[in-house]
Design a protein around this motif. Structure first.
Motif, PDB file in Angstrom:
ATOM      1  N   ARG A  25      -4.770   0.175   2.054  1.00  0.00           N
ATOM      2  CA  ARG A  25      -3.578   0.716   1.416  1.00  0.00           C
ATOM      3  C   ARG A  25      -3.153  -0.100   0.201  1.00  0.00           C
ATOM      4  O   ARG A  25      -2.433   0.396  -0.640  1.00  0.00           O
ATOM      5  CB  ARG A  25      -2.426   0.745   2.418  1.00  0.00           C
ATOM      6  CG  ARG A  25      -2.670   1.715   3.524  1.00  0.00           C
ATOM      7  CD  ARG A  25      -1.493   1.785   4.424  1.00  0.00           C
ATOM      8  NE  ARG A  25      -1.730   2.773   5.474  1.00  0.00           N
ATOM      9  CZ  ARG A  25      -0.963   2.921   6.504  1.00  0.00           C
ATOM     10  NH1 ARG A  25       0.095   2.152   6.644  1.00  0.00           N
ATOM     11  NH2 ARG A  25      -1.240   3.832   7.405  1.00  0.00           N
ATOM     12  N   ASN A  26      -3.590  -1.331   0.134  1.00  0.00           N
ATOM     13  CA  ASN A  26      -3.230  -2.187  -0.989  1.00  0.00           C
ATOM     14  C   ASN A  26      -4.131  -1.860  -2.176  1.00  0.00           C
ATOM     15  O   ASN A  26      -5.350  -1.809  -2.048  1.00  0.00           O
ATOM     16  CB  ASN A  26      -3.387  -3.652  -0.579  1.00  0.00           C
ATOM     17  CG  ASN A  26      -2.796  -4.604  -1.573  1.00  0.00           C
ATOM     18  OD1 ASN A  26      -2.461  -4.222  -2.688  1.00  0.00           O
ATOM     19  ND2 ASN A  26      -2.659  -5.847  -1.159  1.00  0.00           N
ATOM     20  N   ALA A  27      -3.528  -1.670  -3.338  1.00  0.00           N
ATOM     21  CA  ALA A  27      -4.286  -1.243  -4.517  1.00  0.00           C
ATOM     22  C   ALA A  27      -5.278  -2.322  -4.974  1.00  0.00           C
ATOM     23  O   ALA A  27      -6.364  -1.990  -5.459  1.00  0.00           O
ATOM     24  CB  ALA A  27      -3.332  -0.890  -5.644  1.00  0.00           C
ATOM     25  N   VAL A  30      -8.331  -2.104  -2.851  1.00  0.00           N
ATOM     26  CA  VAL A  30      -9.118  -0.931  -3.230  1.00  0.00           C
ATOM     27  C   VAL A  30      -9.959  -1.241  -4.459  1.00  0.00           C
ATOM     28  O   VAL A  30     -11.145  -0.877  -4.536  1.00  0.00           O
ATOM     29  CB  VAL A  30      -8.202   0.290  -3.459  1.00  0.00           C
ATOM     30  CG1 VAL A  30      -8.971   1.435  -4.079  1.00  0.00           C
ATOM     31  CG2 VAL A  30      -7.579   0.733  -2.153  1.00  0.00           C
ATOM     32  N   GLY A  81      -7.457  -2.138 -14.391  1.00  0.00           N
ATOM     33  CA  GLY A  81      -6.913  -1.809 -13.079  1.00  0.00           C
ATOM     34  C   GLY A  81      -5.871  -2.805 -12.610  1.00  0.00           C
ATOM     35  O   GLY A  81      -4.819  -2.419 -12.090  1.00  0.00           O
ATOM     36  N   VAL A  85      -1.925  -2.105 -11.832  1.00  0.00           N
ATOM     37  CA  VAL A  85      -1.331  -2.463 -10.541  1.00  0.00           C
ATOM     38  C   VAL A  85      -0.139  -3.388 -10.737  1.00  0.00           C
ATOM     39  O   VAL A  85       0.908  -3.218 -10.084  1.00  0.00           O
ATOM     40  CB  VAL A  85      -2.397  -3.100  -9.623  1.00  0.00           C
ATOM     41  CG1 VAL A  85      -1.761  -3.735  -8.409  1.00  0.00           C
ATOM     42  CG2 VAL A  85      -3.406  -2.061  -9.196  1.00  0.00           C
ATOM     43  N   TYR A  89       3.655  -2.534  -9.715  1.00  0.00           N
ATOM     44  CA  TYR A  89       4.359  -3.429  -8.796  1.00  0.00           C
ATOM     45  C   TYR A  89       5.694  -3.884  -9.386  1.00  0.00           C
ATOM     46  O   TYR A  89       6.688  -3.985  -8.669  1.00  0.00           O
ATOM     47  CB  TYR A  89       3.483  -4.636  -8.465  1.00  0.00           C
ATOM     48  CG  TYR A  89       4.143  -5.581  -7.487  1.00  0.00           C
ATOM     49  CD1 TYR A  89       4.172  -5.271  -6.139  1.00  0.00           C
ATOM     50  CD2 TYR A  89       4.728  -6.763  -7.910  1.00  0.00           C
ATOM     51  CE1 TYR A  89       4.770  -6.111  -5.226  1.00  0.00           C
ATOM     52  CE2 TYR A  89       5.339  -7.619  -7.004  1.00  0.00           C
ATOM     53  CZ  TYR A  89       5.354  -7.288  -5.670  1.00  0.00           C
ATOM     54  OH  TYR A  89       5.965  -8.124  -4.768  1.00  0.00           O
ATOM     55  N   SER A  95       2.748  -2.376  -3.931  1.00  0.00           N
ATOM     56  CA  SER A  95       1.427  -1.924  -4.360  1.00  0.00           C
ATOM     57  C   SER A  95       0.760  -1.117  -3.255  1.00  0.00           C
ATOM     58  O   SER A  95      -0.447  -0.904  -3.285  1.00  0.00           O
ATOM     59  CB  SER A  95       0.552  -3.115  -4.768  1.00  0.00           C
ATOM     60  OG  SER A  95       0.317  -3.939  -3.654  1.00  0.00           O
ATOM     61  N   ASP A  96       1.564  -0.662  -2.277  1.00  0.00           N
ATOM     62  CA  ASP A  96       1.067   0.167  -1.190  1.00  0.00           C
ATOM     63  C   ASP A  96       0.800   1.574  -1.723  1.00  0.00           C
ATOM     64  O   ASP A  96       1.702   2.240  -2.235  1.00  0.00           O
ATOM     65  CB  ASP A  96       2.084   0.201  -0.057  1.00  0.00           C
ATOM     66  CG  ASP A  96       1.551   0.881   1.191  1.00  0.00           C
ATOM     67  OD1 ASP A  96       0.377   1.291   1.179  1.00  0.00           O
ATOM     68  OD2 ASP A  96       2.316   0.987   2.162  1.00  0.00           O
ATOM     69  N   ILE A  97      -0.418   2.035  -1.595  1.00  0.00           N
ATOM     70  CA  ILE A  97      -0.816   3.306  -2.197  1.00  0.00           C
ATOM     71  C   ILE A  97      -0.100   4.478  -1.538  1.00  0.00           C
ATOM     72  O   ILE A  97       0.295   5.424  -2.212  1.00  0.00           O
ATOM     73  CB  ILE A  97      -2.351   3.466  -2.118  1.00  0.00           C
ATOM     74  CG1 ILE A  97      -3.012   2.398  -2.986  1.00  0.00           C
ATOM     75  CG2 ILE A  97      -2.781   4.844  -2.562  1.00  0.00           C
ATOM     76  CD1 ILE A  97      -4.505   2.364  -2.874  1.00  0.00           C
ATOM     77  N   ARG A 101       2.222   7.168  -3.477  1.00  0.00           N
ATOM     78  CA  ARG A 101       1.910   8.597  -3.425  1.00  0.00           C
ATOM     79  C   ARG A 101       3.148   9.394  -3.018  1.00  0.00           C
ATOM     80  O   ARG A 101       3.418  10.460  -3.552  1.00  0.00           O
ATOM     81  CB  ARG A 101       0.767   8.848  -2.451  1.00  0.00           C
ATOM     82  CG  ARG A 101       0.282  10.284  -2.445  1.00  0.00           C
ATOM     83  CD  ARG A 101      -0.862  10.516  -1.482  1.00  0.00           C
ATOM     84  NE  ARG A 101      -1.957   9.601  -1.725  1.00  0.00           N
ATOM     85  CZ  ARG A 101      -2.537   8.874  -0.790  1.00  0.00           C
ATOM     86  NH1 ARG A 101      -2.141   8.938   0.450  1.00  0.00           N
ATOM     87  NH2 ARG A 101      -3.545   8.072  -1.084  1.00  0.00           N
TER      88      ARG A 101
END
Length: 128
Positions: A25-27, A30, A81, A85, A89, A95-97, A101
């Protein structure tokens, strides 16, 4: 060395990166998983280049040249990226995707802003 060893290692790296992209879940994690997948592709490019150059006696080494381009693109991708991010933030505080969303889809945030009060106001108008 057989071609199967780097191919299996590359498949394991790619599957690990794919799991990281789908499960995290953290960008930032990812982005790290995407880098892991790109490194698996680089390993395949170099392994097949060595295997094909031994079979065809070519000196071009196009797989290694393509790997250098992939590394350059990956470095640019991680720089952009991380900048995105960090900007998200600073603006959103997370930064939880999944939370990002939800705010992008208009579900509102957990602070009790106008999005969470709107359904209660509509119910009050409907009963009046």
């Amino acid at each position: 060395m057989h071609l199967a060893y780097p191919a299996v290692l590359s498949a394991l790296l790619f599957c690990t990166g794919l799991y990281g992209v789908l499960a995290r879940r953290n960008a930032i994690l990812v982005l790290m998983s995407v880098e892991l997948m790109l490194n698996a592709v680089n390993l395949n490019l170099v392994a097949f280049d060595v295997w094909l150059s031994r079979a065809a006696q070519e000196t071009l080494h196009s797989g290694q040249a393509l790997t250098l381009f992939t590394i350059a693109i990956a470095a640019a991708e991680i720089g952009i990226g991380l900048a995105i991010v960090l900007a998200v933030y600073r603006n959103r505080g997370t930064s939880d995707i999944d939370k990002l969303r939800d705010t992008a889809e208009g579900h509102g945030d957990d602070t009790g802003g106008p999005d969470t009060d709107a359904p209660a106001a509509e119910k009050a108008e409907a009963t009046a």
